[in-house]
Design a protein around this motif. Sequence first.
Motif, PDB file in Angstrom:
ATOM      1  N   TYR A  99       0.785  -1.476   0.000  1.00 12.59           N
ATOM      2  CA  TYR A  99       0.008   0.078  -0.247  1.00 12.59           C
ATOM      3  C   TYR A  99       0.745   1.235  -0.197  1.00 12.59           C
ATOM      4  CZ  TYR A  99      -4.304  -2.781   1.286  1.00 12.59           C
ATOM      5  OH  TYR A  99      -4.902  -3.792   1.603  1.00 12.59           O
ATOM      6  N   LEU A 100       0.385   2.061  -0.980  1.00 13.09           N
ATOM      7  CA  LEU A 100       0.907   3.577  -0.713  1.00 13.09           C
ATOM      8  C   LEU A 100       0.170   4.574   0.727  1.00 13.09           C
ATOM      9  CD1 LEU A 100       3.164   5.548  -1.790  1.00 13.09           C
ATOM     10  CD2 LEU A 100       0.824   5.993  -3.759  1.00 13.09           C
ATOM     11  N   ILE A 101       1.079   4.868   1.200  1.00 14.57           N
ATOM     12  CA  ILE A 101       0.740   5.955   2.309  1.00 14.57           C
ATOM     13  C   ILE A 101       1.368   7.604   1.438  1.00 14.57           C
ATOM     14  CG2 ILE A 101       0.523   7.002   4.268  1.00 14.57           C
ATOM     15  CD1 ILE A 101       0.627   4.090   5.315  1.00 14.57           C
ATOM     16  N   TYR A 102       0.560   8.544   0.759  1.00 22.89           N
ATOM     17  CA  TYR A 102       1.336   9.762   0.264  1.00 22.89           C
ATOM     18  C   TYR A 102      -0.059  10.827   1.771  1.00 22.89           C
ATOM     19  CZ  TYR A 102      -1.996   9.582  -3.107  1.00 22.89           C
ATOM     20  OH  TYR A 102      -3.458   9.596  -3.569  1.00 22.89           O
ATOM     21  N   PHE A 103       1.009  12.272   0.887  1.00 29.45           N
ATOM     22  CA  PHE A 103      -0.048  12.959   0.698  1.00 29.45           C
ATOM     23  C   PHE A 103       0.787  14.005   0.026  1.00 29.45           C
ATOM     24  CE2 PHE A 103       4.257  13.645   3.537  1.00 29.45           C
ATOM     25  CZ  PHE A 103       5.163  15.315   2.968  1.00 29.45           C
ATOM     26  N   ASN A 104      -0.156  15.352  -0.020  1.00 30.63           N
ATOM     27  CA  ASN A 104       0.342  16.165  -1.540  1.00 30.63           C
ATOM     28  C   ASN A 104       1.357  17.499  -0.137  1.00 30.63           C
ATOM     29  OD1 ASN A 104      -0.419  14.864  -3.683  1.00 30.63           O
ATOM     30  ND2 ASN A 104      -2.211  15.846  -3.594  1.00 30.63           N
ATOM     31  N   GLN A 105       2.501  17.947  -0.564  1.00 28.69           N
ATOM     32  CA  GLN A 105       2.528  19.440   0.207  1.00 28.69           C
ATOM     33  C   GLN A 105       1.406  20.274   0.666  1.00 28.69           C
ATOM     34  OE1 GLN A 105       6.071  19.273   0.727  1.00 28.69           O
ATOM     35  NE2 GLN A 105       5.457  20.652   1.819  1.00 28.69           N
ATOM     36  N   GLN A 106       0.322  20.434   0.285  1.00 31.64           N
ATOM     37  CA  GLN A 106      -0.587  21.441  -0.553  1.00 31.64           C
ATOM     38  C   GLN A 106      -1.116  21.095   0.934  1.00 31.64           C
ATOM     39  OE1 GLN A 106       0.352  20.677  -3.345  1.00 31.64           O
ATOM     40  NE2 GLN A 106       1.686  22.672  -3.465  1.00 31.64           N
ATOM     41  N   TRP A 107      -1.416  19.780   1.881  1.00 36.30           N
ATOM     42  CA  TRP A 107      -1.971  19.103   3.191  1.00 36.30           C
ATOM     43  C   TRP A 107      -1.516  19.914   3.931  1.00 36.30           C
ATOM     44  CZ3 TRP A 107      -3.384  13.399   0.697  1.00 36.30           C
ATOM     45  CH2 TRP A 107      -3.591  14.188  -0.612  1.00 36.30           C
ATOM     46  N   VAL A 108      -0.188  20.031   4.106  1.00 36.98           N
ATOM     47  CA  VAL A 108       0.749  20.133   5.638  1.00 36.98           C
ATOM     48  C   VAL A 108      -0.113  21.646   6.012  1.00 36.98           C
ATOM     49  CG1 VAL A 108       3.226  20.595   6.361  1.00 36.98           C
ATOM     50  CG2 VAL A 108       2.185  18.595   4.377  1.00 36.98           C
ATOM     51  N   GLY A 109       0.372  22.566   5.413  1.00 34.74           N
ATOM     52  CA  GLY A 109      -0.265  23.361   6.192  1.00 34.74           C
ATOM     53  C   GLY A 109       0.426  24.494   6.286  1.00 34.74           C
ATOM     54  N   ASP A 110       0.208  25.369   6.700  1.00 35.85           N
ATOM     55  CA  ASP A 110       1.275  26.861   6.956  1.00 35.85           C
ATOM     56  C   ASP A 110       1.050  26.437   8.974  1.00 35.85           C
ATOM     57  OD1 ASP A 110       1.583  28.089   4.715  1.00 35.85           O
ATOM     58  OD2 ASP A 110      -0.716  29.231   5.112  1.00 35.85           O
ATOM     59  N   HIS A 111       2.633  26.518   9.056  1.00 33.64           N
ATOM     60  CA  HIS A 111       3.430  26.620  10.701  1.00 33.64           C
ATOM     61  C   HIS A 111       4.891  26.698  10.766  1.00 33.64           C
ATOM     62  CE1 HIS A 111      -0.094  23.276  11.003  1.00 33.64           C
ATOM     63  NE2 HIS A 111       0.417  22.469  10.198  1.00 33.64           N
ATOM     64  N   ASP A 112       4.475  27.237  12.195  1.00 34.46           N
ATOM     65  CA  ASP A 112       5.502  27.818  12.396  1.00 34.46           C
ATOM     66  C   ASP A 112       7.090  26.281  12.479  1.00 34.46           C
ATOM     67  OD1 ASP A 112       5.668  26.519  14.993  1.00 34.46           O
ATOM     68  OD2 ASP A 112       5.045  28.861  15.521  1.00 34.46           O
ATOM     69  N   GLU A 113       8.690  26.834  12.628  1.00 37.15           N
ATOM     70  CA  GLU A 113       9.704  25.888  12.740  1.00 37.15           C
ATOM     71  C   GLU A 113       9.228  25.251  14.175  1.00 37.15           C
ATOM     72  OE1 GLU A 113      12.446  24.124  10.961  1.00 37.15           O
ATOM     73  OE2 GLU A 113      11.967  25.800  10.523  1.00 37.15           O
ATOM     74  N   ALA A 114       8.581  26.000  14.843  1.00 38.57           N
ATOM     75  CA  ALA A 114       8.425  25.081  16.887  1.00 38.57           C
ATOM     76  C   ALA A 114       7.602  23.807  16.202  1.00 38.57           C
ATOM     77  CB  ALA A 114       8.350  25.766  17.685  1.00 38.57           C
ATOM     78  N   TRP A 115       6.352  24.441  15.503  1.00 41.07           N
ATOM     79  CA  TRP A 115       5.201  22.849  15.322  1.00 41.07           C
ATOM     80  C   TRP A 115       6.097  21.480  14.440  1.00 41.07           C
ATOM     81  CZ3 TRP A 115       3.181  20.565  10.788  1.00 41.07           C
ATOM     82  CH2 TRP A 115       2.131  19.771  11.259  1.00 41.07           C
ATOM     83  N   PHE A 116       6.945  22.586  13.044  1.00 37.37           N
ATOM     84  CA  PHE A 116       7.387  21.236  12.216  1.00 37.37           C
ATOM     85  C   PHE A 116       8.463  20.325  13.232  1.00 37.37           C
ATOM     86  CE2 PHE A 116       5.955  23.970   9.098  1.00 37.37           C
ATOM     87  CZ  PHE A 116       5.085  22.854   7.986  1.00 37.37           C
TER      88      PHE A 116
END
Length: 124
Positions: free
Chosen positions: A4-21
Amino acid sequence: MPHYLIYFNQQWVGDHDEAWFESRVDPSTAVVRDMQDQGVLVYAGGLVEELEEAASADATSGELLVTDGPFAETKEWLGGLTIVDVPDDQAARMWAGRVAEGCGWPQEVRRFKAGSLQALAVGG
């Protein structure tokens, strides 16, 4: 077992600050470790976000054409992927949910067609 392939599109990540990442590193790493421990992980990795580093190959005209950049103008592009080797859809969906929780953004999961995934020998 099916893959199975589990994947995401970059746009699904959302805008977050460095601390969140940074807060997502431990939970997402733990999921990958769990997959390794369970023996279901085939591959996991994120992709470089800069589309100018992409290239496209197209041989539909009968002649190979390799160009810089994505194949077509697009508003969404692949951000990362995980391939798992699990017995069924239920297990794949469970792991997709675990990846989504670990990363903090949505994931999609799809089964490879039977016989379409070729085994790769890593490191040998």
